[in-house]
Design a protein around this motif. Structure first.
Motif, PDB file in Angstrom:
ATOM      1  N   LYS A 117     -12.104  -7.410  26.157  1.00 13.88           N
ATOM      2  CA  LYS A 117     -12.136  -5.956  26.220  1.00 13.88           C
ATOM      3  C   LYS A 117     -10.948  -5.333  25.504  1.00 13.88           C
ATOM      4  O   LYS A 117     -10.991  -4.179  25.123  1.00 13.88           O
ATOM      5  N   ASP A 118      -9.855  -6.112  25.343  1.00 15.46           N
ATOM      6  CA  ASP A 118      -8.648  -5.568  24.723  1.00 15.46           C
ATOM      7  C   ASP A 118      -8.581  -5.833  23.223  1.00 15.46           C
ATOM      8  O   ASP A 118      -7.622  -5.425  22.579  1.00 15.46           O
ATOM      9  N   ILE A 119      -9.562  -6.499  22.656  1.00 15.45           N
ATOM     10  CA  ILE A 119      -9.527  -6.835  21.236  1.00 15.45           C
ATOM     11  C   ILE A 119     -10.222  -5.739  20.441  1.00 15.45           C
ATOM     12  O   ILE A 119     -11.353  -5.360  20.739  1.00 15.45           O
ATOM     13  N   THR A 120      -9.536  -5.232  19.439  1.00 14.87           N
ATOM     14  CA  THR A 120     -10.091  -4.217  18.563  1.00 14.87           C
ATOM     15  C   THR A 120     -10.200  -4.810  17.173  1.00 14.87           C
ATOM     16  O   THR A 120      -9.224  -5.340  16.646  1.00 14.87           O
ATOM     17  N   VAL A 121     -11.366  -4.743  16.585  1.00 10.50           N
ATOM     18  CA  VAL A 121     -11.575  -5.276  15.251  1.00 10.50           C
ATOM     19  C   VAL A 121     -11.505  -4.119  14.269  1.00 10.50           C
ATOM     20  O   VAL A 121     -12.197  -3.122  14.423  1.00 10.50           O
ATOM     21  N   ILE A 122     -10.644  -4.264  13.260  1.00  5.89           N
ATOM     22  CA  ILE A 122     -10.469  -3.235  12.248  1.00  5.89           C
ATOM     23  C   ILE A 122     -10.829  -3.844  10.901  1.00  5.89           C
ATOM     24  O   ILE A 122     -10.456  -4.972  10.601  1.00  5.89           O
ATOM     25  N   ALA A 123     -11.550  -3.106  10.095  1.00  7.16           N
ATOM     26  CA  ALA A 123     -11.946  -3.595   8.778  1.00  7.16           C
ATOM     27  C   ALA A 123     -10.703  -3.818   7.919  1.00  7.16           C
ATOM     28  O   ALA A 123      -9.745  -3.048   7.969  1.00  7.16           O
ATOM     29  N   ALA A 124     -10.726  -4.878   7.132  1.00  9.77           N
ATOM     30  CA  ALA A 124      -9.598  -5.188   6.268  1.00  9.77           C
ATOM     31  C   ALA A 124      -9.516  -4.189   5.124  1.00  9.77           C
ATOM     32  O   ALA A 124     -10.526  -3.696   4.637  1.00  9.77           O
ATOM     33  N   GLU A 125      -8.301  -3.880   4.718  1.00 16.34           N
ATOM     34  CA  GLU A 125      -8.104  -2.956   3.616  1.00 16.34           C
ATOM     35  C   GLU A 125      -8.092  -3.730   2.301  1.00 16.34           C
ATOM     36  O   GLU A 125      -7.888  -4.939   2.284  1.00 16.34           O
ATOM     37  N   ASP A 126      -8.274  -3.013   1.205  1.00 20.45           N
ATOM     38  CA  ASP A 126      -8.249  -3.619  -0.111  1.00 20.45           C
ATOM     39  C   ASP A 126      -6.806  -4.003  -0.440  1.00 20.45           C
ATOM     40  O   ASP A 126      -5.934  -3.138  -0.524  1.00 20.45           O
ATOM     41  N   THR A 127      -6.562  -5.285  -0.597  1.00 18.48           N
ATOM     42  CA  THR A 127      -5.200  -5.760  -0.867  1.00 18.48           C
ATOM     43  C   THR A 127      -5.043  -6.227  -2.303  1.00 18.48           C
ATOM     44  O   THR A 127      -4.099  -6.928  -2.623  1.00 18.48           O
ATOM     45  N   SER A 128      -5.957  -5.843  -3.176  1.00 16.47           N
ATOM     46  CA  SER A 128      -5.866  -6.280  -4.565  1.00 16.47           C
ATOM     47  C   SER A 128      -4.619  -5.738  -5.242  1.00 16.47           C
ATOM     48  O   SER A 128      -4.105  -6.349  -6.180  1.00 16.47           O
ATOM     49  N   ILE A 129      -4.105  -4.622  -4.778  1.00 14.35           N
ATOM     50  CA  ILE A 129      -2.896  -4.056  -5.365  1.00 14.35           C
ATOM     51  C   ILE A 129      -1.695  -4.974  -5.129  1.00 14.35           C
ATOM     52  O   ILE A 129      -0.742  -4.992  -5.911  1.00 14.35           O
ATOM     53  N   LEU A 130      -1.735  -5.764  -4.085  1.00 16.48           N
ATOM     54  CA  LEU A 130      -0.627  -6.671  -3.796  1.00 16.48           C
ATOM     55  C   LEU A 130      -0.564  -7.817  -4.794  1.00 16.48           C
ATOM     56  O   LEU A 130       0.504  -8.384  -5.031  1.00 16.48           O
ATOM     57  N   ASN A 131      -1.693  -8.167  -5.389  1.00 18.89           N
ATOM     58  CA  ASN A 131      -1.726  -9.268  -6.347  1.00 18.89           C
ATOM     59  C   ASN A 131      -1.324  -8.828  -7.751  1.00 18.89           C
ATOM     60  O   ASN A 131      -1.098  -9.666  -8.619  1.00 18.89           O
ATOM     61  N   ALA A 132      -1.260  -7.524  -7.989  1.00 19.28           N
ATOM     62  CA  ALA A 132      -0.910  -7.023  -9.315  1.00 19.28           C
ATOM     63  C   ALA A 132       0.555  -7.324  -9.610  1.00 19.28           C
ATOM     64  O   ALA A 132       1.396  -7.397  -8.718  1.00 19.28           O
ATOM     65  N   ALA A 133       0.866  -7.500 -10.912  1.00 16.10           N
ATOM     66  CA  ALA A 133       2.241  -7.786 -11.326  1.00 16.10           C
ATOM     67  C   ALA A 133       3.094  -6.548 -11.088  1.00 16.10           C
ATOM     68  O   ALA A 133       2.645  -5.418 -11.306  1.00 16.10           O
ATOM     69  N   PRO A 134       4.317  -6.741 -10.649  1.00 17.59           N
ATOM     70  CA  PRO A 134       5.174  -5.580 -10.404  1.00 17.59           C
ATOM     71  C   PRO A 134       5.507  -4.869 -11.705  1.00 17.59           C
ATOM     72  O   PRO A 134       5.656  -5.490 -12.755  1.00 17.59           O
ATOM     73  N   ASN A 135       5.620  -3.565 -11.646  1.00 16.79           N
ATOM     74  CA  ASN A 135       5.917  -2.754 -12.814  1.00 16.79           C
ATOM     75  C   ASN A 135       7.404  -2.878 -13.124  1.00 16.79           C
ATOM     76  O   ASN A 135       8.251  -2.567 -12.282  1.00 16.79           O
ATOM     77  N   THR A 136       7.722  -3.348 -14.327  1.00 17.43           N
ATOM     78  CA  THR A 136       9.126  -3.553 -14.687  1.00 17.43           C
ATOM     79  C   THR A 136       9.759  -2.304 -15.240  1.00 17.43           C
ATOM     80  O   THR A 136      10.974  -2.257 -15.404  1.00 17.43           O
ATOM     81  N   ASN A 137       8.954  -1.283 -15.562  1.00 14.21           N
ATOM     82  CA  ASN A 137       9.523  -0.036 -16.075  1.00 14.21           C
ATOM     83  C   ASN A 137      10.175   0.714 -14.928  1.00 14.21           C
ATOM     84  O   ASN A 137       9.531   1.054 -13.949  1.00 14.21           O
ATOM     85  N   LYS A 138      11.445   0.963 -15.063  1.00 12.02           N
ATOM     86  CA  LYS A 138      12.155   1.715 -14.038  1.00 12.02           C
ATOM     87  C   LYS A 138      11.977   3.195 -14.337  1.00 12.02           C
ATOM     88  O   LYS A 138      12.134   3.620 -15.476  1.00 12.02           O
ATOM     89  N   MET A 139      11.659   3.941 -13.351  1.00  9.25           N
ATOM     90  CA  MET A 139      11.525   5.383 -13.540  1.00  9.25           C
ATOM     91  C   MET A 139      12.918   5.993 -13.505  1.00  9.25           C
ATOM     92  O   MET A 139      13.707   5.710 -12.609  1.00  9.25           O
ATOM     93  N   THR A 140      13.198   6.819 -14.476  1.00  7.47           N
ATOM     94  CA  THR A 140      14.490   7.485 -14.499  1.00  7.47           C
ATOM     95  C   THR A 140      14.315   8.874 -13.927  1.00  7.47           C
ATOM     96  O   THR A 140      13.285   9.515 -14.101  1.00  7.47           O
ATOM     97  N   ALA A 141      15.321   9.326 -13.247  1.00 12.11           N
ATOM     98  CA  ALA A 141      15.253  10.643 -12.626  1.00 12.11           C
ATOM     99  C   ALA A 141      15.328  11.713 -13.691  1.00 12.11           C
ATOM    100  O   ALA A 141      16.188  11.677 -14.566  1.00 12.11           O
ATOM    101  N   ASN A 142      14.414  12.649 -13.643  1.00 13.60           N
ATOM    102  CA  ASN A 142      14.384  13.760 -14.577  1.00 13.60           C
ATOM    103  C   ASN A 142      15.328  14.828 -14.040  1.00 13.60           C
ATOM    104  O   ASN A 142      15.185  15.268 -12.903  1.00 13.60           O
ATOM    105  N   PRO A 143      16.304  15.254 -14.833  1.00 17.56           N
ATOM    106  CA  PRO A 143      17.250  16.241 -14.312  1.00 17.56           C
ATOM    107  C   PRO A 143      16.589  17.563 -13.975  1.00 17.56           C
ATOM    108  O   PRO A 143      17.110  18.332 -13.195  1.00 17.56           O
TER     109      PRO A 143
END
Length: 181
Positions: A117-143
């Motif tokens: 009665k205490d178990i709640t089943v939740i649908a899994a979320e799309d985790t494909s974004i976790l497998n993507a390569a990290p973005n190496t471009n660093k964002m610079t702050a715009n003044p």
């Protein structure tokens, strides 16, 4: 009609009350509080046994239906639910808790009982974004981008808000003057 209803109810009440005073040929009354109490306890026990049995059958049916649905969705067979209520947990050297359906032979495992009665089943979320390569471009702050850390940008935001407020007030006055004509 109203009086007839009162008369019929009165007769029924008198008939039920008289069963507590009228006696059978063996000398006992037709109704007694002890017989009512005993009968109600027996009925209660039968209903409780019936409802518990029915509930257990319903839970088994739901488990079987859930297993069939899960096995039809995935290609892997669903394991038997006989040991699904036992989960073991143990803590490693770093203090991290681990959970498994089998005890860890290297560490003392604690058995955790699961209540369905205490178990709640939740649908899994799309985790494909976790497998993507990290973005190496660093964002610079715009003044020119407003920031709460830059006092000049905060002052500019307040000035812009004040200008918008003035324009809205001016437009409202114009609309009111046109509607007054």
């Amino acid at each position: 009609m109203k009086y007839f209803t009162y008369l019929a109810i009165s007769i029924m009440v008198i008939a039920v009350i008289s069963l507590f005073y009228l006696k059978k040929p063996d000398g006992q009354t037709w109704l007694s509080t002890s017989s009512i109490s005993n009968e109600s306890l027996q009925i209660k026990e039968k209903m409780l046994a019936l409802s518990t049995n029915t509930l257990d059958q319903a839970v088994q049916g739901v488990k079987q239906a859930g297993d069939k649905i899960a096995s039809s969705i995935s290609d892997e067979p669903i394991p038997s639910t006989t040991s699904s209520n036992k989960i073991y947990k143990w803590q490693d050297e770093s203090g991290q808790w681990h959970f498994s359906d089998t005890p860890n032979p290297d560490v003392t495992s604690i058995e955790v009982k699961l209540d369905p009665k205490d178990i709640t089943v939740i649908a899994a979320e799309d985790t494909s974004i976790l497998n993507a390569a990290p973005n190496t471009n660093k964002m610079t702050a715009n003044p020119e981008t407003p920031s709460i850390f830059n006092p000049d940008s905060v002052k500019k935001l307040f000035d812009d808000a004040e200008n918008v407020k003035e324009k809205l007030e001016k437009r409202n006055k114009e609309i009111n003057n046109l509607s007054a004509l």
